[in-house]
Every structure is written in C-alpha cells, then in structure tokens.
Design an enzyme around this catalytic site. Structure first.
Site, PDB file in Angstrom:
ATOM      1  N   GLU A  62      26.385  47.655  49.492  1.00 27.36           N
ATOM      2  CA  GLU A  62      27.393  48.684  49.229  1.00 27.36           C
ATOM      3  C   GLU A  62      28.126  49.081  50.511  1.00 27.36           C
ATOM      4  O   GLU A  62      29.334  49.321  50.494  1.00 27.36           O
ATOM      5  CB  GLU A  62      26.747  49.904  48.569  1.00 27.36           C
ATOM      6  CG  GLU A  62      26.357  49.684  47.120  1.00 27.36           C
ATOM      7  CD  GLU A  62      27.542  49.303  46.247  1.00 27.36           C
ATOM      8  OE1 GLU A  62      28.669  49.751  46.527  1.00 27.36           O
ATOM      9  OE2 GLU A  62      27.347  48.557  45.282  1.00 27.36           O
ATOM     10  N   TYR A  82      30.251  58.119  46.538  1.00 26.71           N
ATOM     11  CA  TYR A  82      30.293  56.812  45.902  1.00 26.71           C
ATOM     12  C   TYR A  82      29.023  56.015  46.195  1.00 26.71           C
ATOM     13  O   TYR A  82      28.383  55.471  45.289  1.00 26.71           O
ATOM     14  CB  TYR A  82      31.518  55.998  46.353  1.00 26.71           C
ATOM     15  CG  TYR A  82      31.336  54.542  45.989  1.00 26.71           C
ATOM     16  CD1 TYR A  82      31.532  54.121  44.681  1.00 26.71           C
ATOM     17  CD2 TYR A  82      30.853  53.617  46.917  1.00 26.71           C
ATOM     18  CE1 TYR A  82      31.283  52.815  44.304  1.00 26.71           C
ATOM     19  CE2 TYR A  82      30.606  52.309  46.551  1.00 26.71           C
ATOM     20  CZ  TYR A  82      30.822  51.908  45.238  1.00 26.71           C
ATOM     21  OH  TYR A  82      30.544  50.622  44.874  1.00 26.71           O
ATOM     22  N   ASP A 137      34.532  53.084  42.170  1.00 28.61           N
ATOM     23  CA  ASP A 137      35.197  52.376  43.254  1.00 28.61           C
ATOM     24  C   ASP A 137      36.623  52.033  42.815  1.00 28.61           C
ATOM     25  O   ASP A 137      37.066  52.399  41.719  1.00 28.61           O
ATOM     26  CB  ASP A 137      34.414  51.128  43.673  1.00 28.61           C
ATOM     27  CG  ASP A 137      34.644  49.939  42.753  1.00 28.61           C
ATOM     28  OD1 ASP A 137      34.983  50.153  41.560  1.00 28.61           O
ATOM     29  OD2 ASP A 137      34.488  48.797  43.212  1.00 28.61           O
ATOM     30  N   CYS A 186      40.736  42.552  35.614  1.00 31.70           N
ATOM     31  CA  CYS A 186      41.744  43.620  35.695  1.00 31.70           C
ATOM     32  C   CYS A 186      42.071  43.877  37.164  1.00 31.70           C
ATOM     33  O   CYS A 186      41.875  44.968  37.692  1.00 31.70           O
ATOM     34  CB  CYS A 186      41.219  44.877  35.013  1.00 31.70           C
ATOM     35  SG  CYS A 186      42.474  46.143  34.754  1.00 31.70           S
ATOM     36  N   CYS A 221      44.933  39.502  31.351  1.00 34.45           N
ATOM     37  CA  CYS A 221      44.722  40.256  30.121  1.00 34.45           C
ATOM     38  C   CYS A 221      44.165  39.379  28.993  1.00 34.45           C
ATOM     39  O   CYS A 221      43.433  39.874  28.117  1.00 34.45           O
ATOM     40  CB  CYS A 221      46.013  40.933  29.679  1.00 34.45           C
ATOM     41  SG  CYS A 221      46.593  42.217  30.814  1.00 34.45           S
ATOM     42  N   CYS A 248      40.468  39.573  28.988  1.00 38.64           N
ATOM     43  CA  CYS A 248      39.896  40.920  29.082  1.00 38.64           C
ATOM     44  C   CYS A 248      39.304  41.360  27.743  1.00 38.64           C
ATOM     45  O   CYS A 248      39.978  41.302  26.705  1.00 38.64           O
ATOM     46  CB  CYS A 248      40.956  41.922  29.528  1.00 38.64           C
ATOM     47  SG  CYS A 248      40.314  43.603  29.702  1.00 38.64           S
ATOM     48  N   CYS A 281      43.623  48.334  25.273  1.00 38.94           N
ATOM     49  CA  CYS A 281      44.082  48.827  26.581  1.00 38.94           C
ATOM     50  C   CYS A 281      45.380  49.617  26.428  1.00 38.94           C
ATOM     51  O   CYS A 281      46.403  49.088  25.965  1.00 38.94           O
ATOM     52  CB  CYS A 281      44.302  47.647  27.531  1.00 38.94           C
ATOM     53  SG  CYS A 281      45.005  48.116  29.129  1.00 38.94           S
TER      54      CYS A 281
END
Length: 309
Positions: free
Chosen positions: A54, A137, A155, A210, A217, A220, A226
C-alpha cells in the site's frame, strides 16, 4: 444567516441511492474471474506485505512496484527487520519508485509497530491510524485487505468507479470530499467478508477496466447500470484535472541527487552533487528540500549522506 451549501452530484447520489447490493454481486463476480495474481494478495504476504504494497502503490503503477516489493520483503520480511536498519537504507532500497518520503514513513511505521505491537501489524483501524505515516486510506486498506475488516477504501480507482457508475460524472473531484466518503460508506456491504471483497474488487475494476482514459465499457460488469454511460458519457465539466509533469521540475532534480546518494556507500562531496544538474539555484533548492524532508543528512565537512537516524 446560515447559507446551506449548494448540493452536488454526490449529495444527490448519497441521498437517493439504495442499490448498493446491485453493484456488489456483478463487481465481485467479475473480480473472481479477472483479479490479477499479485504477491500482496497471496496468503503468505501477511499484513506486513499488504502494508508495504500500500505504501509503494501510492501514485506508482503495479509494474514498477513489483520488483522493488519482492526485493524489499526478501530483505525485510517483518517490520522489526526494517526497524533495525537506518532509515537511509529504506530510502536506498526504495530505488526509483518516486516520492521517497514514503520510504521514511514506512520505516517510521515499522519502528512503531516493533515498539508498540511486538512486531505485528495491528488489526484495529484506530491502532493502524495511530502509526506514524499512516493516513485514513492506508489504515482502511490494511484493515480491509489484510484482516478482512469492513471499511470504505477510497483510492483514485474506486473514486472513479463510484463517480461514473453511481453519480454519472466522468471524474471524481481532485481531492476526496466528505460526500464521496459518505457515499462509499453507504455502499459498503453489511458483512465484513463481502465488504472487504467489494473494496478489492471495485479497486481492481478501476485499475483494469474503468480507467482514467480509454475505459473498456464493453468489459465492465456495471455497463448496463452505469449512470455515466447511460447519460451518454458527458464530458468532465469540473475543475481542470491536475497533470503530473516531471521533466525539468524540482522533483526530477531531487531524484537525480538521491540517485547519487543511493549508489554511494560513503558520504558524497558537494562537487559530486553539483554535476547532476546544470542550474545551480534549482539544484540548491532541491537539495535543501531533501534535507528539510529528512531524506538527506548534511555533514559538518560539507558532504552529504542518506540519514542514519
């Protein structure tokens, strides 16, 4: 007289969106089939491996992180191993990942984990947040990804997925807003295991499908629902998005100065640093900044080294 703030797209979404469950199943199902096999996702990585990843992945792509991550964990498999070394060694091992203050923060967190928690990364979100160098975060990400806890992990990738799929805008605001955090919390699945899986899945969807540019798309799992796609993909009409220039900036000069110090295993004289950049005022400013950030230690004889304490 108190003036109420003007409602935003996100405020409207938070107030009226009740279909979080409709997002979870398709995204988690997609993740089950398409998740990348990354070393920090494997059981053997443990909480420390998750924490290291991270820190490294902030503003840095996976392809650049992978080799440094592997070397780091081979050298410092536990927080105590890193804490036992000088912070300058963390900066040296950070290599060219960029934003090297992250290396100092990770070293500071390792030292605190060793002193306060017996060398084990704490599970509790508040305890994680209390570690030096750990923000909201990172605390949420470690608690979720390492321990399966229920937290909103926001994020850039997740924020972009929510902005498009739920609020119907192309990009989220430049900085995370309270409305985004509220929306992310409202969309969390109720049980911890599903919430942790949703956090990882929505992040992966933003990273692979995305994306900021050239979104796919057709691949997705949320394409049919969406809000942005259904609205005809309206162009971004908010504040200009911040670019990340590098050439000719102080960041580039800092990187060149640090490269000399990383490669040297003895203090470096000023003349060696003077050779890395032609413009003396910018070079001096960059060096002063490195010293102020604790990344470089000046010695009384005019030489410089990576920090020992």
């Amino acid at each position: 007289m108190t003036v109420s703030p003007k409602p935003t797209h996100l405020d409207s979404a938070v107030g009226g969106h009740e279909a979080g469950a409709d997002l979870h199943s398709p995204v988690i199902g997609w993740f089950d089939d398409h998740a990348r096999d990354l070393p920090w996702r494997r059981p053997e990585a443990g909480a420390w491996g998750v924490m290291v990843s991270e820190f490294m992945l902030q503003q840095t792509p996976v392809s650049r992180v992978l080799p440094v991550y592997e070397q780091w964990l081979a050298r410092w498999p536990r927080p105590a191993d890193l804490a036992a070394e000088a912070p300058g060694e963390a900066v040296r091992a950070w290599g060219r990942l960029g934003y090297p203050r992250r290396a100092l923060r990770l070293h500071g967190a390792a030292a605190a984990i060793t002193e306060r928690h017996g060398g084990d990364v704490p599970e509790d979100h508040a305890a994680l947040l209390a570690l030096p160098g750990i923000g909201e975060y990172t605390a949420a990400a470690v608690a979720s990804f390492a321990f399966g806890r229920r937290h909103a992990v926001l994020d850039t990738n997740v924020r972009r997925v929510l902005a498009r799929a739920v609020t119907g805008v192309q990009y989220p605001p430049n900085a995370t807003t309270a409305a985004e955090r509220r929306l992310a919390r409202e969309l969390l699945p109720d049980d911890e295991e599903t919430a942790a899986r949703w956090a990882a899945a929505s992040m992966e969807l933003g990273a692979l499908v995305c994306t900021a540019r050239n979104e796919d798309c057709h691949s997705c799992p949320l394409a049919g629902a969406c809000a942005w796609r259904l609205a005809g993909k309206p162009a971004h009409d908010g504040p200009p998005r911040r670019g990340q220039t590098y050439a000719g900036t102080d960041r580039q000069v800092r990187g060149r100065l640090l490269a000399v110090l990383r490669e040297a295993h003895a203090p470096v004289p000023q003349r060696a640093l003077d050779q890395v950049w032609h413009e003396p005022v910018q070079r001096a400013r960059a060096l002063d900044g490195l010293v102020a950030d604790g990344l470089v230690e000046p010695l009384a004889d005019g030489r410089y080294r990576l920090p020992l304490t």
